[in-house]
Design an enzyme around this catalytic site. Structure first.
Site, PDB file in Angstrom:
ATOM      1  N   GLY A 155     -48.042 -45.789   6.717  1.00  0.00           N
ATOM      2  CA  GLY A 155     -46.715 -45.252   6.383  1.00  0.00           C
ATOM      3  C   GLY A 155     -46.217 -45.920   5.119  1.00  0.00           C
ATOM      4  N   CYS A 161     -53.301 -49.975   8.719  1.00  0.00           N
ATOM      5  CA  CYS A 161     -52.439 -50.234   7.564  1.00  0.00           C
ATOM      6  C   CYS A 161     -51.008 -50.579   8.010  1.00  0.00           C
ATOM      7  CB  CYS A 161     -52.485 -49.056   6.593  1.00  0.00           C
ATOM      8  SG  CYS A 161     -51.873 -49.503   4.963  1.00  0.00           S
ATOM      9  N   TYR A 162     -50.020 -49.688   7.805  1.00  0.00           N
ATOM     10  CA  TYR A 162     -48.662 -49.966   8.288  1.00  0.00           C
ATOM     11  C   TYR A 162     -48.677 -50.224   9.802  1.00  0.00           C
ATOM     12  CZ  TYR A 162     -43.660 -49.363   9.278  1.00  0.00           C
ATOM     13  OH  TYR A 162     -42.365 -49.566   9.691  1.00  0.00           O
ATOM     14  N   HIS A 204     -57.983 -48.340   5.448  1.00  0.00           N
ATOM     15  CA  HIS A 204     -57.958 -46.983   6.016  1.00  0.00           C
ATOM     16  C   HIS A 204     -59.375 -46.545   6.405  1.00  0.00           C
ATOM     17  CE1 HIS A 204     -53.775 -45.845   5.229  1.00  0.00           C
ATOM     18  NE2 HIS A 204     -53.869 -46.625   4.172  1.00  0.00           N
ATOM     19  N   GLU A 236     -60.170 -44.000   8.063  1.00  0.00           N
ATOM     20  CA  GLU A 236     -60.261 -42.537   8.203  1.00  0.00           C
ATOM     21  C   GLU A 236     -60.667 -41.833   6.917  1.00  0.00           C
ATOM     22  OE1 GLU A 236     -55.857 -43.369   7.271  1.00  0.00           O
ATOM     23  OE2 GLU A 236     -57.546 -44.380   8.200  1.00  0.00           O
ATOM     24  N   SER A 261     -55.134 -10.744   8.866  1.00  0.00           N
ATOM     25  CA  SER A 261     -55.066 -10.830   7.401  1.00  0.00           C
ATOM     26  C   SER A 261     -56.457 -10.806   6.796  1.00  0.00           C
ATOM     27  CB  SER A 261     -54.388 -12.143   7.000  1.00  0.00           C
ATOM     28  OG  SER A 261     -55.244 -13.229   7.307  1.00  0.00           O
ATOM     29  N   GLY A 294     -58.183 -13.469   6.864  1.00  0.00           N
ATOM     30  CA  GLY A 294     -58.428 -14.893   6.656  1.00  0.00           C
ATOM     31  C   GLY A 294     -59.189 -15.475   7.841  1.00  0.00           C
ATOM     32  N   ASP A 296     -58.477 -17.929   9.932  1.00  0.00           N
ATOM     33  CA  ASP A 296     -57.711 -18.216  11.152  1.00  0.00           C
ATOM     34  C   ASP A 296     -57.434 -16.953  11.972  1.00  0.00           C
ATOM     35  OD1 ASP A 296     -57.688 -20.736  10.038  1.00  0.00           O
ATOM     36  OD2 ASP A 296     -55.669 -20.543   9.228  1.00  0.00           O
ATOM     37  N   SER A 297     -56.911 -15.925  11.309  1.00  0.00           N
ATOM     38  CA  SER A 297     -56.571 -14.720  12.078  1.00  0.00           C
ATOM     39  C   SER A 297     -57.836 -14.005  12.556  1.00  0.00           C
ATOM     40  CB  SER A 297     -55.666 -13.771  11.275  1.00  0.00           C
ATOM     41  OG  SER A 297     -56.371 -13.158  10.225  1.00  0.00           O
ATOM     42  N   LYS A 346     -58.769 -26.915  10.503  1.00  0.00           N
ATOM     43  CA  LYS A 346     -59.514 -25.844   9.821  1.00  0.00           C
ATOM     44  C   LYS A 346     -61.024 -25.931  10.072  1.00  0.00           C
ATOM     45  CE  LYS A 346     -58.489 -22.713   6.741  1.00  0.00           C
ATOM     46  NZ  LYS A 346     -57.602 -21.629   7.090  1.00  0.00           N
TER      47      LYS A 346
END
Length: 520
Positions: A61, A88-89, A175, A177, A229, A231, A233-234, A376
Site C-alpha cells: 500500500g 511490503c506495507y 513483492h 507476486e 459482444s 469479446g 468474456d461474453s 482474464k
C-alpha cells in the site's frame, strides 16, 4: 452466483491496503490451484472468521503504517491461529501492530535487488540462498516484533523477511507476486500449499463442470437473455449457458460497426445457426445507426457514452421483441468487480459497463454472472475447457466502444474502414513473425493528423496510422514492446500500399503511465 462454494471450500483471502498489485497477488495464489478473493482492510474481523480462510495475505500500500490515519488492522487478526503473510506495507504493518518498529529508510530501495534468504525457513524452501527480488519501499523495518526472527536481508535492508514460525506469521519486505521477483511464485506456493496446508483443488475443469450444474439448477425451465459482444468474456459466459440450458438461451449480438475487420462474421460463425451451439442467435446490424449518432462528435468521453447508451437501446428493442425473460447473463469478471470499487480497497479506476450499468427497461428477474470470480487468464482457460476455438479465446483485448476510441476525433464509416484494414495487416504480420504469443497487446489506431506525402509522383494529403504494441502483466502499467525493425518496415510498407487514405505510419513508444494503452 457464487460458483466457488461447490468446490473444495479451501480459500485464501487477500486483505487489500491499496497496493497496485492486489489483483496480481490473488492471481498468483490461484496459480497454486487455491481459490482466493480480495477484501478491503475495512472488512470486519467477524466476517473474516466466518469465511474460515486457510490463510490470509496482507498486500502492499502507498502509506506509512506509523502515521495516525494510515490503513491498519486489529491485532486480533494475528491471533486467529490462521497463517498470515504480510507483503511490503503488509509486512511493516504486521511488525508495527505486534510491537516491532518501522521507520523511514535511510536508503530507499526500488527495483531488482539481490536478497540473501535463510533456506531453512518454510517460506524459502527450495529457493536459492541469493535470489533477485523486486523492492519498492520508502520505509523499513528497523526492529522486528517480539517472537520474530529475521530470515532474509539485502545490502541496504536489514529485514527483508521475518517469521514467527510458532504462530505461522510471515513478513516479506519485497513483492513476490511480480515477475521481477525470480522465485516469487515458489515463495507463494510455499506459503499457500506448505504453511497453510492447502490441497490445491481449485481447477478450471471442475469450475466449469460445477458452474454448468449450478446454472441448470438455478434456471430450471426459465428463459435467459445474453448480450453478446463477441469479446472473450461474453463469449465464454454464453457458451457456458448454452451447455447448461441450450435453447432456453437467446443471444443478442449488436454489431455496432466498430468491430475489427470480419469480426462480426466470425462471431456469427461460432454462435449463429451454422455454429456448434444450438442456441437462439440474433445479430443486429446497427452500423449505420451508430455512425449517425457519432457524426460530428470528437470528444472521447462523449463518444464512449453515445456508444454505450446506443448499445443498450438496441439491446432493449430486441429484448422487447423476445418478451419477458427470467434471467439476464453478463460477462462480468473479477477485475471489473474490484476496479468498480466493489471488492478491494484500491481507488475506483473506471466504472465498468458490466457492473451497475444495466438497462432498466429490460424485464428480467435476476442476473447470472458465471465468470464474476475469474481473472482474464482464468476466463481463457475456462473457454478452452468449454471447447471454444483458440482464435476466439486468445483474441486481442478489445474495448467495449471498439474502434470508436481507436479513431481520434470524429468517427465515420470511411475512417472505420481505414483502421480495420490497417489493423488487419498489422495483426497478420505480427503473427507471421511469430510475435503474437509474446506481445501483450497490439493494434493500429487512426490519428486525426493529415499530412502531405508523395505517391507515384503525385502529391497526397492523407491520414497517419499509429501502431501500438505493449507488454503488461496487469494492464495497470505497460511498456512499449520492442518489435524488430524489419517487421515494422513490412507493416508500414503494406499499410501505405494497400490501405487507401494513409500515407504515414508511426510507432507509439509511450509507456503507461504517463500514457494509457488505448488512444482515447
Amino acid at each position: 452466483m457464487e460458483m466457488e462454494k461447490s468446490l473444495s471450500g479451501e480459500k485464501v483471502i487477500v486483505i487489500d491496503f491499496g497496493g497496485q498489485y492486489n489483483q496480481l497477488v490473488a492471481r498468483r495464489v490461484r496459480e497454486c490451484n487455491v481459490y482466493c478473493e480480495i477484501y478491503s482492510y475495512k472488512t470486519d474481523i467477524e466476517q473474516i472468521k466466518a469465511m474460515n480462510p486457510k490463510g490470509i495475505i496482507l498486500t502492499g500500500g502507498p502509506n506509512s503504517c506509523y502515521e495516525a490515519d494510515s490503513p491498519t488492522y486489529s491485532k486480533e487478526l494475528f491471533e486467529l491461529g490462521i497463517p498470515v503473510l504480510g507483503l511490503c506495507y503488509g509486512a511493516q504493518l504486521m511488525m508495527h501492530v505486534l510491537g516491532g518498529k518501522v521507520e523511514k529508510a535511510p536508503v530507499r530501495e526500488y527495483g531488482k535487488t539481490e536478497v540473501m534468504v535463510e533456506t531453512a525457513s518454510p517460506l524459502f524452501g527450495d529457493v536459492s540462498s541469493k535470489t533477485i527480488c523486486w523492492m519498492s519501499h520508502f520505509d523499513y523495518i528497523s526492529k522486528v516484533a517480539p517472537g520474530f526472527e529475521i530470515v532474509a536481508h539485502t545490502a541496504d535492508c536489514p529485514v527483508a523477511a521475518a517469521e514467527n514460525r510458532e504462530k505461522n506469521l510471515y513478513a516479506i519486505q519485497f513483492h513476490p507476486e511480480v515477475l521481477h521477483t525470480q522465485e516469487g511464485t515458489k515463495m507463494l506456493h510455499n506459503f499457500v500449499r506448505g504453511i497453510c496446508g492447502c490441497a490445491g483443488t481449485w481447477r478450471m475443469d471442475s469450475f466449469v463442470e460445477n458452474s454448468i450444474q449450478e446454472i441448470r439448477a438455478k434456471v430450471g425451465k426459465g428463459k435467459v437473455l445474453c448480450a453478446l459482444s463477441g469479446g472473450v468474456d461474453s463469449s465464454v459466459a454464453a457458451v457456458m449457458l448454452a451447455k447448461a440450458i441450450g435453447d432456453q438461451l437467446t443471444c443478442v449480438f449488436v454489431d455496432h460497426g466498430l468491430l475489427r475487420k470480419n469480426e462480426g462474421d466470425e462471431v456469427e460463425e461460432v454462435f449463429g445457426p451454422n455454429g456448434p451451439y444450438e442456441l437462439n442467435f440474433i445479430r443486429v446490424n446497427a452500423q449505420e445507426r451508430f455512425y449517425g449518432k457519432l457524426a460530428g462528435v470528437s470528444e472521447p468521453e462523449k463518444k464512449r457514452k453515445i456508444i454505450g447508451e446506443e448499445f443498450i437501446r438496441v439491446f432493449e428493442e430486441e429484448a422487447k421483441k423476445i418478451g419477458a425473460v427470467d434471467f439476464l447473463v453478463q460477462g462480468t469478471i473479477y477485475p471489473d468487480v474490484v476496479e468498480s470499487g466493489l471488492g478491494g480497497e484500491s481507488a475506483v479506476i473506471k466504472s465498468h459497463h458490466n457492473v451497475g450499468g444495466l438497462p432498466d427497461c429490460v424485464d428480467f428477474k435476476e442476473i447470472i454472472e458465471p465468470l464474476r470470480n475469474l481473472f482474464k487468464d482464468e476466463v481463457r482457460k475456462a473457454g478452452l475447457e468449454l471447447g471454444i476455438p483458440e482464435k476466439l479465446v486468445y483474441r486481442q483485448p478489445f474495448p467495449g466502444p471498439g474502434l470508436g476510441i481507436r479513431i481520434i476525433g470524429e468517427v465515420t464509416a470511411e475512417k472505420v474502414r481505414i483502421v480495420q484494414d490497417a489493423d488487419a495487416i498489422y495483426r497478420e504480420e505480427i503473427a507471421k513473425a511469430g510475435l503474437d504469443k509474446t506481445i501483450g497487446q497490439y493494434f493500429a489506431a487512426l490519428t486525426n493528423m493529415r499530412s502531405v506525402g508523395v505517391m507515384g509522383d503525385e502529391r497526397t494529403y492523407d491520414y497517419a496510422v499509429a501502431l501500438r504494441a505493449v507488454n503488461t502483466i496487469d494492464f495497470m502499467t505497460a511498456e512499449a514492446a520492442e518489435i524488430p525493425f524489419e517487421v515494422l518496415q513490412t507493416v508500414m510498407s503494406r499499410i501505405i500500399n494497400e490501405v487507401r487514405g494513409v500515407n504515414r505510419v508511426f510507432y507509439d513508444l509511450t509507456s503507461k503511465p504517463p500514457g494509457t494503452i488505448e488512444f482515447e
